[in-house]
Design an enzyme around this catalytic site. Structure first.
Site, short mmCIF file in Angstrom:
data_model
loop_
_atom_site.label_atom_id
_atom_site.label_comp_id
_atom_site.label_asym_id
_atom_site.label_seq_id
_atom_site.Cartn_x
_atom_site.Cartn_y
_atom_site.Cartn_z
N LYS A 264 -9.85 -3.81 12.58
CA LYS A 264 -8.67 -3.34 13.31
C LYS A 264 -8.48 -4.09 14.63
O LYS A 264 -7.35 -4.43 14.99
CB LYS A 264 -8.74 -1.82 13.53
CG LYS A 264 -8.52 -1.00 12.26
CD LYS A 264 -7.18 -1.30 11.61
CE LYS A 264 -6.85 -0.42 10.43
NZ LYS A 264 -5.66 -0.89 9.67
N ILE B 136 -1.26 -1.99 -5.34
CA ILE B 136 -2.08 -2.62 -6.38
C ILE B 136 -2.13 -1.77 -7.65
O ILE B 136 -2.54 -2.23 -8.70
CB ILE B 136 -3.51 -2.91 -5.84
CG1 ILE B 136 -4.20 -3.96 -6.72
CG2 ILE B 136 -4.32 -1.64 -5.71
CD1 ILE B 136 -5.49 -4.49 -6.12
N ARG B 137 -1.73 -0.52 -7.52
CA ARG B 137 -1.72 0.39 -8.68
C ARG B 137 -0.33 0.99 -8.81
O ARG B 137 0.47 0.93 -7.88
CB ARG B 137 -2.76 1.50 -8.49
CG ARG B 137 -2.47 2.36 -7.27
CD ARG B 137 -3.68 3.17 -6.84
NE ARG B 137 -3.48 3.70 -5.50
CZ ARG B 137 -3.12 4.93 -5.20
NH1 ARG B 137 -2.93 5.83 -6.15
NH2 ARG B 137 -2.96 5.32 -3.95
N TYR C 156 -14.61 -1.41 9.71
CA TYR C 156 -13.21 -1.03 9.84
C TYR C 156 -12.71 -1.31 11.27
O TYR C 156 -11.64 -1.88 11.47
CB TYR C 156 -13.10 0.46 9.52
CG TYR C 156 -11.70 1.04 9.56
CD1 TYR C 156 -10.74 0.69 8.62
CD2 TYR C 156 -11.37 2.00 10.51
CE1 TYR C 156 -9.48 1.27 8.63
CE2 TYR C 156 -10.10 2.59 10.53
CZ TYR C 156 -9.16 2.21 9.58
OH TYR C 156 -7.92 2.80 9.60
N GLY D 66 0.83 -1.21 0.00
CA GLY D 66 0.00 0.00 0.00
C GLY D 66 0.85 1.25 0.00
O GLY D 66 0.49 2.29 0.57
N ILE E 239 -4.47 11.00 10.47
CA ILE E 239 -3.17 11.52 10.04
C ILE E 239 -3.39 12.65 9.04
O ILE E 239 -4.09 12.49 8.05
CB ILE E 239 -2.31 10.41 9.38
CG1 ILE E 239 -2.22 9.17 10.27
CG2 ILE E 239 -0.92 10.95 9.03
CD1 ILE E 239 -1.49 9.36 11.57
N1 LIG Z 1 -4.50 7.86 7.19
C1 LIG Z 1 -5.00 7.81 8.41
O1 LIG Z 1 -5.49 8.81 8.94
C2 LIG Z 1 -4.94 6.50 9.18
C3 LIG Z 1 -5.33 6.51 10.52
C4 LIG Z 1 -5.30 5.32 11.24
C5 LIG Z 1 -4.84 4.15 10.63
N2 LIG Z 1 -4.47 4.18 9.32
C6 LIG Z 1 -4.04 2.91 8.72
O2 LIG Z 1 -2.79 3.10 8.03
C7 LIG Z 1 -2.76 2.23 6.90
C8 LIG Z 1 -2.46 3.05 5.66
O3 LIG Z 1 -3.45 4.04 5.55
P1 LIG Z 1 -3.43 5.17 4.40
O4 LIG Z 1 -4.08 6.35 4.99
O5 LIG Z 1 -2.10 5.30 3.81
O6 LIG Z 1 -4.45 4.51 3.37
P2 LIG Z 1 -4.71 4.92 1.84
O7 LIG Z 1 -6.12 4.54 1.53
O8 LIG Z 1 -4.26 6.30 1.56
O9 LIG Z 1 -3.72 3.92 1.07
C9 LIG Z 1 -3.96 2.54 0.98
C10 LIG Z 1 -3.16 2.02 -0.21
O10 LIG Z 1 -3.43 0.62 -0.32
C11 LIG Z 1 -3.54 0.30 -1.69
N3 LIG Z 1 -4.33 -0.92 -1.86
C12 LIG Z 1 -5.68 -1.06 -1.82
N4 LIG Z 1 -6.00 -2.34 -2.06
C13 LIG Z 1 -4.85 -3.01 -2.24
C14 LIG Z 1 -4.54 -4.38 -2.53
N5 LIG Z 1 -5.49 -5.32 -2.67
N6 LIG Z 1 -3.24 -4.72 -2.65
C15 LIG Z 1 -2.26 -3.80 -2.52
N7 LIG Z 1 -2.49 -2.49 -2.26
C16 LIG Z 1 -3.78 -2.13 -2.12
C17 LIG Z 1 -4.21 1.52 -2.33
O11 LIG Z 1 -3.95 1.55 -3.71
C18 LIG Z 1 -3.56 2.66 -1.54
O12 LIG Z 1 -2.42 3.14 -2.21
C19 LIG Z 1 -4.10 1.49 6.88
O13 LIG Z 1 -3.98 0.27 7.56
C20 LIG Z 1 -5.00 2.41 7.68
O14 LIG Z 1 -6.07 1.71 8.26
C21 LIG Z 1 -4.51 5.32 8.59
#
Ligand SMILES: NC(=O)c1ccc[n+]([C@@H]2O[C@H](COP(=O)([O-])OP(=O)(O)OC[C@H]3O[C@@H](n4cnc5c(N)ncnc54)[C@H](O)[C@@H]3O)[C@@H](O)[C@H]2O)c1
Length: 321
Positions: free
Chosen positions: A145, A35-36, A141, A8, A171
């Protein structure tokens, strides 16, 4: 951490974490996967491969080929999007995590994945929420978690995998757009503030949630991964936070730099329901005690930096006041 595989890696956190890790450990030692693919710096500044985390064979082969000794598993679907597609969310969030943990087990790799304040629920104590407390989330979600935290504990206890995790608050960052979370308003508000000097919030006045600025979130990940394993009592996952505010609080902070900024409301019932089920503020004492968690940015310091960086990114003139 010497050879790190990030899943990711093109998301909100991954696109900055990948660059930070490459700075510290060397560009060729950090394999970004997603994935992209796109033309971002995370995809271009070092090794990158398209990997779908729900495809175990693909993930394992990539990690083996790359000889990864650390897996940082970020691929997931976030709270608001997960609520719209709960079955898809279960399959991606749990299936992807299980594949990543199995990969770490087979390669004897260190493992990191973020949990979230979404792991808490309406029956959790709302203020100064303790590290160890009631966790009965009411969102898909949140269910993912909590189950993920337990699964990572299981892999440590049963197989000795060095699993570590953080319960992140919302974040805030300016590089990549957030990916469908409930706290995304706190990023959007800065974009709208510098572009239009007004914002319509989908989260209601008086709804407090924990937040953290990206540089502090990245430091927390690296500090936790580098911490002495013997000191960790809570491996998965540590409460971490830097601030708690409601929409009025962030608007007041923005007005210190953009005095005529206007905030109004058009509350989205679905995301509001999620926000109301989460804590107002969480207690990060365990993270401070067990691995020295600290943060640099409070709300005003973050606001100053966000506005400055977004004006540069969007190439906006600083208005004459
Ligand atoms: N951003 C926040 O505020 C926040 C807060 C708490 C926890 N988190 C956790 O941090 C982690 C990352 O969050 P983020 O904000 O960067 O998320 P995001 O949605 O910005 O990024 C997720 C990435 O995962 C990729 N993805 C989706 N499906 C996929 C697959 N099948 N295989 C491979 N890649 C795939 C997407 O293309 C994307 O680039 C997650 O576990 C999220 O739950 C984020």
């Amino acid at each position: 951490m010497k050879r790190i595989l990030v899943t990711g890696a093109l998301g909100q956190i991954g696109s900055e974490l990948t660059l930070r890790l490459r700075d510290i450990y060397g560009a060729s030692n950090v394999m970004a996967t997603d994935i992209r693919q796109n033309s971002s710096e995370a995809a271009q500044s070092g090794p990158f491969e398209v990997v779908d985390v729900t495809d175990f064979k693909q993930m394992m082969e990539t990690a083996k080929k790359y000889q990864a000794d650390t897996i940082m598993h970020l691929a997931a679907i976030l709270s608001a999007s997960a609520e719209a597609m709960p079955v898809f969310a279960w399959n991606l969030n749990m299936g992807g995590l299980l594949n990543a943990l199995e990969t770490a087990r087979e390669l004897k790799a260190q493992f990191f994945t973020p949990s979230s304040i979404g792991a808490f629920g309406p029956t959790t104590p709302k203020d100064n929420t303790p590290q160890d407390t009631i966790m009965r989330p009411t969102t898909m979600y949140g269910v993912n978690k909590v189950a993920g935290e337990l699964l990572a504990d299981y892999y440590f206890n049963k197989y000795g995998v060095d699993t570590r995790g953080l319960r992140f608050s919302g974040i805030i960052s300016y590089v990549a757009q957030p990916g469908g979370g409930t706290t995304d308003y706190a990023v959007e508000i800065y974009y709208k503030a510098v572009q239009e000097r007004k914002y319509t919030s989908y989260i209601a006045k008086g709804t407090f949630m924990d937040m953290m600025y990206m540089p502090d979130a990245l430091n927390a990940i690296i500090d936790l991964m580098e911490a002495d394993s013997c000191r960790l009592i809570h491996r998965n996952s540590f409460n971490v936070t830097a601030m708690s505010f409601d929409p009025e609080g962030i608007a007041a902070s923005i007005r210190r730099y953009i005095p005529d900024f206007k905030l109004d409301y058009d509350v989205d019932p679905s995301r509001q329901r999620i926000a109301e089920s989460w804590p107002n503020s969480i207690d990060a004492t365990a993270a401070r005690q067990e691995w020295g968690f600290k943060y640099e940015y409070d709300l005003d310091k973050m606001t100053e930096d966000m506005i400055d960086k977004l004006r540069q990114k969007l190439r906006l003139e600083v208005p004459k006041l």
